[in-house]
Design a protein around this motif. Sequence first.
Motif, PDB file in Angstrom:
ATOM      1  N   LYS A 146       0.836  -1.259  -0.114  1.00  0.00           N
ATOM      2  CA  LYS A 146      -0.120   0.054   0.074  1.00  0.00           C
ATOM      3  C   LYS A 146       0.787   1.121   0.050  1.00  0.00           C
ATOM      4  N   ARG A 147       2.274   1.181  -0.277  1.00  0.00           N
ATOM      5  CA  ARG A 147       3.158   2.341  -0.281  1.00  0.00           C
ATOM      6  C   ARG A 147       2.702   3.505  -1.166  1.00  0.00           C
ATOM      7  N   ASN A 148       1.955   3.194  -2.303  1.00  0.00           N
ATOM      8  CA  ASN A 148       1.521   4.447  -3.265  1.00  0.00           C
ATOM      9  C   ASN A 148       0.721   5.156  -2.309  1.00  0.00           C
ATOM     10  N   LEU A 149      -0.321   4.359  -1.835  1.00  0.00           N
ATOM     11  CA  LEU A 149      -1.269   5.359  -1.090  1.00  0.00           C
ATOM     12  C   LEU A 149      -0.750   6.002   0.044  1.00  0.00           C
ATOM     13  N   LEU A 150       0.130   5.452   0.671  1.00  0.00           N
ATOM     14  CA  LEU A 150       1.024   6.225   1.866  1.00  0.00           C
ATOM     15  C   LEU A 150       1.728   7.357   1.367  1.00  0.00           C
ATOM     16  N   ASN A 151       2.429   7.108   0.251  1.00  0.00           N
ATOM     17  CA  ASN A 151       3.198   8.289  -0.516  1.00  0.00           C
ATOM     18  C   ASN A 151       2.190   9.385  -0.950  1.00  0.00           C
ATOM     19  N   ARG A 152       0.874   9.161  -1.344  1.00  0.00           N
ATOM     20  CA  ARG A 152       0.088  10.238  -1.873  1.00  0.00           C
ATOM     21  C   ARG A 152      -0.508  10.993  -0.763  1.00  0.00           C
ATOM     22  N   ILE A 153      -0.769  10.349   0.455  1.00  0.00           N
ATOM     23  CA  ILE A 153      -1.340  10.969   1.626  1.00  0.00           C
ATOM     24  C   ILE A 153      -0.091  11.771   2.155  1.00  0.00           C
ATOM     25  N   PHE A 154       1.136  11.485   2.119  1.00  0.00           N
ATOM     26  CA  PHE A 154       2.145  12.119   2.678  1.00  0.00           C
ATOM     27  C   PHE A 154       2.414  13.217   1.935  1.00  0.00           C
ATOM     28  N   ALA A 155       2.399  13.244   0.422  1.00  0.00           N
ATOM     29  CA  ALA A 155       2.661  14.109  -0.538  1.00  0.00           C
ATOM     30  C   ALA A 155       1.845  15.517  -0.258  1.00  0.00           C
ATOM     31  N   VAL A 156       0.390  15.196   0.138  1.00  0.00           N
ATOM     32  CA  VAL A 156      -0.514  16.289   0.144  1.00  0.00           C
ATOM     33  C   VAL A 156      -0.237  17.155   1.733  1.00  0.00           C
ATOM     34  N   LEU A 157       0.434  16.218   2.584  1.00  0.00           N
ATOM     35  CA  LEU A 157       0.889  16.871   3.823  1.00  0.00           C
ATOM     36  C   LEU A 157       2.317  17.906   3.308  1.00  0.00           C
ATOM     37  N   ILE A 158       3.075  17.469   2.585  1.00  0.00           N
ATOM     38  CA  ILE A 158       4.273  18.056   2.156  1.00  0.00           C
ATOM     39  C   ILE A 158       3.821  19.303   1.405  1.00  0.00           C
ATOM     40  N   ILE A 159       2.568  19.139   0.525  1.00  0.00           N
ATOM     41  CA  ILE A 159       2.259  20.668  -0.286  1.00  0.00           C
ATOM     42  C   ILE A 159       1.658  21.579   0.790  1.00  0.00           C
ATOM     43  N   VAL A 160       0.939  21.070   1.766  1.00  0.00           N
ATOM     44  CA  VAL A 160       0.341  22.223   2.771  1.00  0.00           C
ATOM     45  C   VAL A 160       1.529  22.880   3.437  1.00  0.00           C
ATOM     46  N   VAL A 161       2.576  22.283   3.951  1.00  0.00           N
ATOM     47  CA  VAL A 161       3.559  22.801   4.509  1.00  0.00           C
ATOM     48  C   VAL A 161       4.427  23.380   3.531  1.00  0.00           C
ATOM     49  N   ALA A 162       4.655  23.041   2.506  1.00  0.00           N
ATOM     50  CA  ALA A 162       5.375  23.930   1.370  1.00  0.00           C
ATOM     51  C   ALA A 162       4.837  25.316   1.152  1.00  0.00           C
ATOM     52  N   PHE A 163       3.355  25.227   1.161  1.00  0.00           N
ATOM     53  CA  PHE A 163       2.709  26.674   0.804  1.00  0.00           C
ATOM     54  C   PHE A 163       2.987  27.582   2.398  1.00  0.00           C
ATOM     55  N   TYR A 164       2.934  26.996   3.129  1.00  0.00           N
ATOM     56  CA  TYR A 164       3.280  27.730   4.542  1.00  0.00           C
ATOM     57  C   TYR A 164       4.723  28.269   4.495  1.00  0.00           C
ATOM     58  N   VAL A 165       5.738  27.257   3.945  1.00  0.00           N
ATOM     59  CA  VAL A 165       7.106  27.935   4.112  1.00  0.00           C
ATOM     60  C   VAL A 165       7.076  29.149   3.135  1.00  0.00           C
ATOM     61  N   LEU A 166       6.296  28.878   1.907  1.00  0.00           N
ATOM     62  CA  LEU A 166       6.573  29.827   0.750  1.00  0.00           C
ATOM     63  C   LEU A 166       6.013  31.293   1.523  1.00  0.00           C
ATOM     64  N   TYR A 167       4.909  30.954   2.060  1.00  0.00           N
ATOM     65  CA  TYR A 167       4.130  32.494   2.836  1.00  0.00           C
ATOM     66  C   TYR A 167       4.939  33.059   3.687  1.00  0.00           C
ATOM     67  N   LYS A 168       5.775  32.136   4.704  1.00  0.00           N
ATOM     68  CA  LYS A 168       6.374  32.913   5.632  1.00  0.00           C
ATOM     69  C   LYS A 168       7.906  33.608   5.001  1.00  0.00           C
ATOM     70  N   SER A 169       8.504  32.727   4.137  1.00  0.00           N
ATOM     71  CA  SER A 169       9.665  33.210   3.503  1.00  0.00           C
ATOM     72  C   SER A 169       9.393  34.356   2.582  1.00  0.00           C
ATOM     73  N   SER A 170       8.501  34.511   1.819  1.00  0.00           N
ATOM     74  CA  SER A 170       8.055  35.441   0.904  1.00  0.00           C
ATOM     75  C   SER A 170       7.568  36.698   1.467  1.00  0.00           C
ATOM     76  N   ALA A 171       6.949  36.587   2.623  1.00  0.00           N
ATOM     77  CA  ALA A 171       6.928  37.900   3.484  1.00  0.00           C
ATOM     78  C   ALA A 171       8.294  38.622   3.885  1.00  0.00           C
ATOM     79  N   ALA A 172       9.296  37.714   4.087  1.00  0.00           N
ATOM     80  CA  ALA A 172      10.345  38.427   4.673  1.00  0.00           C
ATOM     81  C   ALA A 172      11.309  38.715   3.448  1.00  0.00           C
TER      82      ALA A 172
END
Length: 263
Positions: free
Chosen positions: A233-259
Amino acid sequence: MNDLVTQALTAIGSGGLVGFTLGLIGGGGSILATPLLLYAVGISQPHIAIGTGALAVSVNAYVNLIGHARKGHVWWRCAFVFAATGTVGALAGSTLGKAFDGQKLLFLFGLLMLVVAALMLRPRRTIASDVVKTDGLTCWKTAAVAIAAGAASGFFGIGGGFLIVPGLMLATGMPMINAVGSSLLAVGTFGLATAINYAASGLIDWAIAAEFIGGGVIGGVGGMLLATRLSTKRNLLNRIFAVLIIVVAFYVLYKSSAAILPL
């Protein structure tokens, strides 16, 4: 005193999450180390977060490597080729990363996270062959991937497993569980090279690193045990984790772009 206790517990919990994902899916787990150290644990300087995260990821990867090796998941010849070749890239990348502006580095890191998520969302082919050749040629075919992964690992303070795991599978035809296990030697070595480079400039918080590592060891054991059971079931786990990474990525971009961007 309460703030120190809270920070310690947060560091242990954050390390546990990174260790768990490293043990479970190999590539991509360490991408969360720097954002967690910055925005959850509370390290204020990006370079210290990167150096501290690199050390923690290195130790966690080596611990997970032991568990995978005991289960026979590591193909050592390819693992050593990746580690030896990619370390050169890790040293060069970490030297460049130290000289880069911290907030701009974080912005690029956020973009990299989106790339990692996209790669993890791509479906991976299942290897049907029962017999796979592991001669020297197939390993050296992936040496270029190791250099690229090492450079990215050093520059951003990540493990680089998201490049190594598919690279091993593509070049050698090894099953994913073996690619995950074999990648951990390179992930640990890249992180160690980066950490040594950052430590030479005083850019590691040793106390937080110890707490992060402690949580990572515990999480890694759980992730490795679950990886064996959920390999189909590794592909399913990868997709779930990828969504988490996307959410964190946008937060990092938001915080760093403000600076870095003018108001």
